[in-house]
Motif scaffolding. Structure first.
Motif, PDB file in Angstrom:
ATOM      1  N   UNK A  35       0.843  -1.204   0.000  1.00  0.00           N
ATOM      2  CA  UNK A  35       0.000   0.000   0.000  1.00  0.00           C
ATOM      3  C   UNK A  35       0.880   1.257   0.000  1.00  0.00           C
ATOM      4  N   UNK A  36       1.896   1.235   0.839  1.00  0.00           N
ATOM      5  CA  UNK A  36       2.797   2.404   0.908  1.00  0.00           C
ATOM      6  C   UNK A  36       3.599   2.534  -0.392  1.00  0.00           C
ATOM      7  N   UNK A  38       2.698   1.616  -3.334  1.00  0.00           N
ATOM      8  CA  UNK A  38       1.822   2.130  -4.405  1.00  0.00           C
ATOM      9  C   UNK A  38       1.755   3.649  -4.350  1.00  0.00           C
ATOM     10  N   UNK A  39       1.740   4.181  -3.127  1.00  0.00           N
ATOM     11  CA  UNK A  39       1.625   5.635  -2.943  1.00  0.00           C
ATOM     12  C   UNK A  39       2.962   6.337  -3.217  1.00  0.00           C
ATOM     13  N   UNK A  40       4.032   5.788  -2.667  1.00  0.00           N
ATOM     14  CA  UNK A  40       5.320   6.514  -2.698  1.00  0.00           C
ATOM     15  C   UNK A  40       6.207   6.160  -3.897  1.00  0.00           C
ATOM     16  N   UNK A  41       5.949   5.062  -4.542  1.00  0.00           N
ATOM     17  CA  UNK A  41       6.730   4.595  -5.714  1.00  0.00           C
ATOM     18  C   UNK A  41       8.250   4.657  -5.476  1.00  0.00           C
ATOM     19  N   UNK A  42       8.730   4.030  -4.409  1.00  0.00           N
ATOM     20  CA  UNK A  42      10.156   4.161  -4.067  1.00  0.00           C
ATOM     21  C   UNK A  42      11.111   3.455  -5.048  1.00  0.00           C
ATOM     22  N   UNK A 363      12.880  -8.315   2.308  1.00  0.00           N
ATOM     23  CA  UNK A 363      13.480  -8.109   0.970  1.00  0.00           C
ATOM     24  C   UNK A 363      12.906  -6.849   0.323  1.00  0.00           C
ATOM     25  N   UNK A 364      11.607  -6.627   0.487  1.00  0.00           N
ATOM     26  CA  UNK A 364      10.981  -5.443  -0.125  1.00  0.00           C
ATOM     27  C   UNK A 364      11.533  -4.164   0.518  1.00  0.00           C
ATOM     28  N   UNK A 365      11.587  -4.147   1.859  1.00  0.00           N
ATOM     29  CA  UNK A 365      12.085  -2.935   2.534  1.00  0.00           C
ATOM     30  C   UNK A 365      13.565  -2.709   2.254  1.00  0.00           C
ATOM     31  N   UNK A 366      14.316  -3.795   2.083  1.00  0.00           N
ATOM     32  CA  UNK A 366      15.752  -3.634   1.782  1.00  0.00           C
ATOM     33  C   UNK A 366      15.965  -3.069   0.379  1.00  0.00           C
TER      34      UNK A 366
END
Ligand code: NAI
Length: 422
Positions: A35-36, A38-42, A363-366
């Motif tokens: 969800x985050x 999708x919003x922030x597109x990091x 893995x996603x946050x890294x």
């Protein structure tokens, strides 16, 4: 345009059903982080290549990375662990996949090269084959800075990169995600522990009353010993590390050298990350009990000496999918699970989605962390930041409706200070 080579596109509907099951069991990766993202597109303008077991859970990670706007490429990290229905569903969602169940060694590396040809910025590996290939065959991707950093999912891969780092040949920043607390204390222990159920699927065998050898007493193997005992087996642990062997002994297991334990063993399960846990000699093969089941849950197919067992056998009969009966010259029968490859993934579906939620949340946050910190990263091993590890732990607890205490300021100062004593 989606790039792919998979087994069978017509399996997509079945793959969607599998992904639906995993999606609901992975709230950290599939809901909160996605969800985050999708919003922030990091991960905008970033290409990520994952050399992972292409299972439904990996599909969920791929969806989350894509939600962060990454271009995602996937190839398998083991020739027998790819779930072909999942790959068929993923290509329909715009995820590039080069993987199919049962590829040869040559095809396995061809798939890795297809992913590296896409000039990825982040590599997520499971076992080290993709990152080692990048060093050997794609040095420009590294020297040009195209690869920003890499993440490693399993113990065997981490060991390989530590060896490369020690030799001074590791040229990328490497995050051993496997070593984060939220990973190896859950994925390895609980996931692989439950993976012994795959051995049951393999032979439909009753564990109760059986003599089971578990080789190793590390993260995976201690979990396997616990579950085998829980099913009523008489468990013997074999080890090479005296402290791990002591832990096994004080946990109530029999501990002895494998050669002593083999003649009575009905089932032998390995997960050590080592080679030839059963030595590949005729003397050792003669020790095996008639009818013994041999299964490996470590990363490579060399813990149980697969190649040598095949050479020694005078007859090899398929018993059921990915289970073979090897008949020795003496007439003795031995049952080999999954051609000596990760039995939990080959014979079953791998780790339950709940446990992969933490590994893939990490893995996603890294991946996000790497993009945010790319200017600061230097080649070599870099620990996963503790706050990211803790964050995934807290998110998982929250998703389960579990609250925990927080340190007061006084408590924090006490455990970080030295002045207060008797
Ligand atoms: P670990 O390092 O925690 O444990 C390995 C243990 O095996 C150590 O205690 C070591 O002393 C022992 N050992 C090494 N050589 C031995 C030998 N010859 N005989 C008996 N014991 C020996 O490693 P971890 O995390 O448990 O991983 C083990 C393997 O499983 C690795 O190859 C890893 O990549 C793989 N793995 C597989 C998974 C799966 O889904 N099947 C999931 C996670 C890891």
């Amino acid at each position: 345009m989606v790039n792919y080579k998979i087994a069978d596109e017509s399996l997509a509907e079945k793959g969607k059903e599998a992904l639906y099951i995993a999606e609901n069991k992975m709230p950290v990766t599939a809901k909160v982080i996605r969800k985050r993202f999708e919003k922030e597109k990091p991960l905008k303008n970033i290409t990520i290549a994952g050399c992972l077991h292409v299972t439904k859970e990996t599909g969920i990670l791929a969806r989350t990375l894509k939600a962060g706007r990454a271009e995602v490429y996937l190839c398998g990290s083991n020739p027998l662990s790819t779930q072909d229905d999942v790959t068929a569903a993923l290509i329909q969602e715009g995820i590039n996949v080069f993987a199919w169940h049962g590829n040869t060694d040559e095809e396995f590396y061809w798939c890795i090269r297809q992913c590296l040809d896409a000039k990825p910025n982040i590599l997520i590996d499971d076992g080290g084959d993709m990152i080692v290939t990048a060093h050997q065959e794609y040095p420009d991707l590294i020297s040009s800075g195209s690869i920003i950093a890499c993440q490693e999912e399993t113990t065997t891969g981490v060991k390989r990169f530590k060896a490369m780092d020690k030799k001074g040949v590791l040229k990328v920043p490497l995050f051993p995600v496997n070593d984060a607390r939220c990973k190896n204390q859950f994925d390895n222990e609980l996931g692989t522990g439950q993976g012994i159920i795959a051995a049951i699927y393999g032979m439909h065998v009753l564990f109760a009353g059986k003599n089971v050898i578990v080789a190793g007493f590390g993260h995976c193997s201690s979990g396997m010993a616990l579950r085998a005992r829980g099913l009523g087996a008489n468990v013997t642990v074999t080890e090479v590390d005296p402290i791990k062997a002591l832990q096994a002994k004080f946990s109530g297991y029999n501990v002895m050298p494998i050669a002593e334990a083999l003649p009575n063993a009905d089932i032998v399960l390995t997960a050590t990350g080592c080679k030839h846990v059963i030595l590949p000699t005729k003397e050792m093969f003669r020790l095996l009990k008639d009818g013994v089941i041999l299964g490996n849950l470590g990363h490579f197919d060399i813990e149980v000496p697969t190649k040598e067992l095949y050479e020694y056998a005078k007859e090899i009969n398929p018993v059921r999918k990915d289970v073979e009966e090897l008949i020795f010259p003496s007439g003795k029968k031995v049952y080999l699970l999954a051609k000596g490859r990760l039995a939990n993934l080959v014979l079953s579906e791998g780790h339950p989605s709940e446990v992969m939620d933490m590994s893939f949340g990490l893995q996603a946050l890294m991946s996000e962390y790497i993009v945010k910190n790319k200017e600061k990263l230097k080649p070599g091993m870099v620990d996963v930041p503790v706050d990211i590890d803790d964050k995934v732990g807290l998110l998982k607890l929250q998703s389960m409706g579990v609250n925990i205490d927080k340190l007061t300021e006084e408590q924090y100062n006490y455990i970080h200070g030295y002045e207060e004593g008797t």
